[in-house]
Design an enzyme around this catalytic site. Sequence first.
Site: not given
Length: 233
Positions: A148, A197
């Site tokens: 992302h 993450h």
Amino acid sequence: MKGTAETLLNRIEFPVLLAGLIIAGGLWGFVELMEMARATAPHGFDTEILLAFRQAGQPGIPIGPPWLEGAVRDITSLGSASVLVLITTAAILYLLLIRRPGTALLVFVAVAGGQVLSSLLKLGIDRPRPELVSHLVNETSLSFPSGHAMLSAVTYLTLGSLAARFLRGRATKVYVLSLAVLVTVLVGVSRIYLGVHWPSDVLAGWCAGFAWAMLCWLAARLLQRRKMVDESE
């Protein structure tokens, strides 16, 4: 030697020099973060920041008011593959409609190349998702680097720099580029907030994404100088 260096610097335009510095800094940062990702135990830097986004002693509950979690999910979708593909496709079709196929091809190569690079890097590092906190969205791919964060940087910076070329006024150009950077940063931070993450994953995604976007920009500039792409594009 000093005179030669000064002459060389005078011949290099500031945007090109800045792009070169971003590429070098991005590569250096990515290598350093890759070493952190390959460590057997999470770095204190990663764990402290990840836990800072959760309520003390409750790793399953994010900080902030109840509505913030939904807002962050909306923000993180700006870096999803479906949204980025939609935005990129719309930009490419627009460029084709105004008869700028060279620029359309450059946008495609930049974004598609970034996607391929991101996938290869994930497979090469093979880092699992963090288990320190609960995930607020479902993810099944590998963790390092953040796709992302990386693809947001590639897509929004590529399109932002492209748009800035057609705009008049320095303030307008700075605004568009700043907006591209802001969206990229928000998407990356959202990945940490959602717990999918490690912070080093996001930083590595930014480093790789910024470096790739600037490399593509330099390649486009070189092609224009060699008349392989029309300057008017």
